[in-house]
Design an enzyme around this catalytic site. Structure first.
Site, short mmCIF file in Angstrom:
data_model
loop_
_atom_site.label_atom_id
_atom_site.label_comp_id
_atom_site.label_asym_id
_atom_site.label_seq_id
_atom_site.Cartn_x
_atom_site.Cartn_y
_atom_site.Cartn_z
CE LYS A 141 -6.57 0.08 2.33
NZ LYS A 141 -7.38 -0.71 3.34
CG ASP A 190 -0.26 -0.09 2.37
OD1 ASP A 190 0.90 0.58 2.80
OD2 ASP A 190 -0.66 -0.72 3.37
#
Length: 457
Positions: A270, A248
């Protein structure tokens, strides 16, 4: 190639060290570990040599060097602080065709000592040919970090299995795939380290009897708060062994540069308020790749079990029967506070610390009354957009407006930025910062001016 790398069998063979100081002691440890029948000659000895002699581990010959000490030797080391004596030992050994190492004088030696990584029976030697011992040491340290501590026990156990594996698997390709599975199996390595015979047998039988195209596994790895140096040793080993790395936005480029070069990389980054890849889809990616028989690493910033949704991902794998394991990481609260000079606990100011998420499920509400109590430190993850609300709620529930606060942006990275003030300023301060940021609230923030070491580097 100036030197031929070889591994000598010295067990129960006569060897000589001339010298009785600290340098000679380091060489003696290596020869004793190799099982040599060791004689040490010097005018005087440090206490360790006397202790070894009293234990019957070596023989001491006190007095001047006598060339006859070399008569039965296979190997010699000159380790005194007398260059003339060292040269004499070397020449006497050369005349008898005995290999001799001269400490800190590679040109006078017939062999040199490499930097050694000992995972017996697996041995790795690194040498710069005597030109740069510091470089050889640095390379050894890097290799040390890549080789699991229990790898030697696994290698020794593999030797015991060779006959059975040859019977079980008909082709070289099948055997190779089996050995690849065995050497990266964490459960087997841990069982061997603990001498857990039941677990060793169970794991071995599972590895031998399961189809070679079996379902893979997922390792959930915490990448730490940003600085690649804070990645754990086991975390580094896992990303070096991965077939697929799912990562991520909070995983730094420096850490991704450590991933095995031929591994597939899947970015599922994200941001607050915007999800590049929905969580359910991330779960399915992990499941799908593992079902292909791949070794999957789910690499997450910080610690995967602290506001990382690691538990949700593992539930999906557990329900599907996919094997998994977890490598914890240094959570952002620890990393950011340490690199900002803010101790999370302190005898005078904070007897506890609370880790709080700035995101709650719909309808969730924090216990603001308890959070506003004194003698504790509050750390808000993902709270930048809620800073004004946090300020309002804490003041409403009794926290003093002058309570020290700090916001840490890009914690532990070279781009780290820290801004501090009081609780009444929190909402305003947050507008000056960007994500990822961590909010720290408590009296301990007042120690920052005194303990802030990182910004001075």
């Amino acid at each position: 190639m100036d030197h031929l790398p070889i591994f000598c069998q010295l067990r129960d063979r006569d060897c000589l060290i001339v010298g009785g100081g600290d340098v000679a002691e380091r060489k003696a440890r290596l020869l004793l570990d190799a099982g040599a029948r060791l004689t040490v000659n010097a005018l005087a000895f440090i206490p360790q040599f006397t202790a070894w002699a009293d234990a019957g581990m070596l023989t001491l010959v006190e007095g001047p060097f006598d060339e006859s000490l070399l008569d039965t030797c296979w190997l010699a080391i000159a380790a005194t602080d007398d260059d003339t004596l060292n040269q004499r030992v070397s020449e006497a050994a050369e005349a008898r065709r005995i290999f001799c190492n001269v400490v800190d004088a590679p040109k006078a030696a017939s062999f040199i000592m490499p930097s050694i990584i000992d995972r017996s029976p697996l041995m790795v030697a690194v040498s710069s040919g005597g030109t740069s011992p510091v470089l050889a040491r640095l390379l050894r340290e890097k290799l040390e970090s890549l080789l699991p501590l229990h790898l030697g026990q696994v290698a020794k156990y593999a030797g015991q299995l060779r006959g059975r594996v040859k019977q079980q698997f008909a082709t070289m390709s099948e055997r190779r795939r089996f050995w690849e599975k065995l050497f990266v199996n964490d459960r087997l390595a841990q069982s061997l380290a603990n001498n857990d015979q039941k677990a060793i047998t169970e794991t071995t039988e599972q590895l031998i009897n399961e189809p070679l195209d079996h379902r893979g596994e997922v390792v959930l790895v915490g990448a730490g708060p940003g600085d690649a140096g804070l990645l754990t040793l086991k975390g580094l080993q896992q990303i070096q062994q991965a077939d697929v790395v799912v990562y991520d936005r909070l995983v730094s480029d420096d850490i991704m540069n450590l991933v095995r070069r031929d591994a597939d990389r899947v970015f599922v980054g994200k941001r607050a308020g915007y999800h590049c890849v929905p969580q359910e889809e991330i779960n399915q990616i992990l499941l799908r790749e593992a079902q292909k028989g791949k070794r999957v690493v789910r690499l997450k910033g910080g610690d995967p079990f602290i506001f990382g949704r690691g538990g949700e991902e593992l539930e999906t794998l557990c329900n599907a029967g996919i094997p998994f394991s977890v490598v914890p990481g240094i959570t952002a609260a620890s990393g950011c506070s340490a690199y900002s000079g803010i101790p999370l606990t302190h005898r005078d100011y904070a007897q506890s610390v609370r880790l709080i998420t700035g995101h709650l499920k719909t309808g969730g509400e924090l216990d603001w009354e308890n959070l506003a109590a004194e003698k504790q430190t509050l750390v808000f993850y993902m709270g930048l957009n809620q800073a004004a609300t946090i300020q309002q709620k804490l003041i409403e529930h009794g926290m003093p407006g002058e309570m020290p606060v700090a916001i840490v942006e890009n914690g532990t990275a070279v781009t780290q930025r820290v801004i501090d003030g009081t609780l009444t300023q929190l909402g305003e301060l947050a507008q000056q910062m960007n994500s990822p940021s961590l909010i720290i609230i408590g009296r301990v923030v007042g120690l920052r001016d005194k303990l802030n070491w990182f910004s001075n580097h």
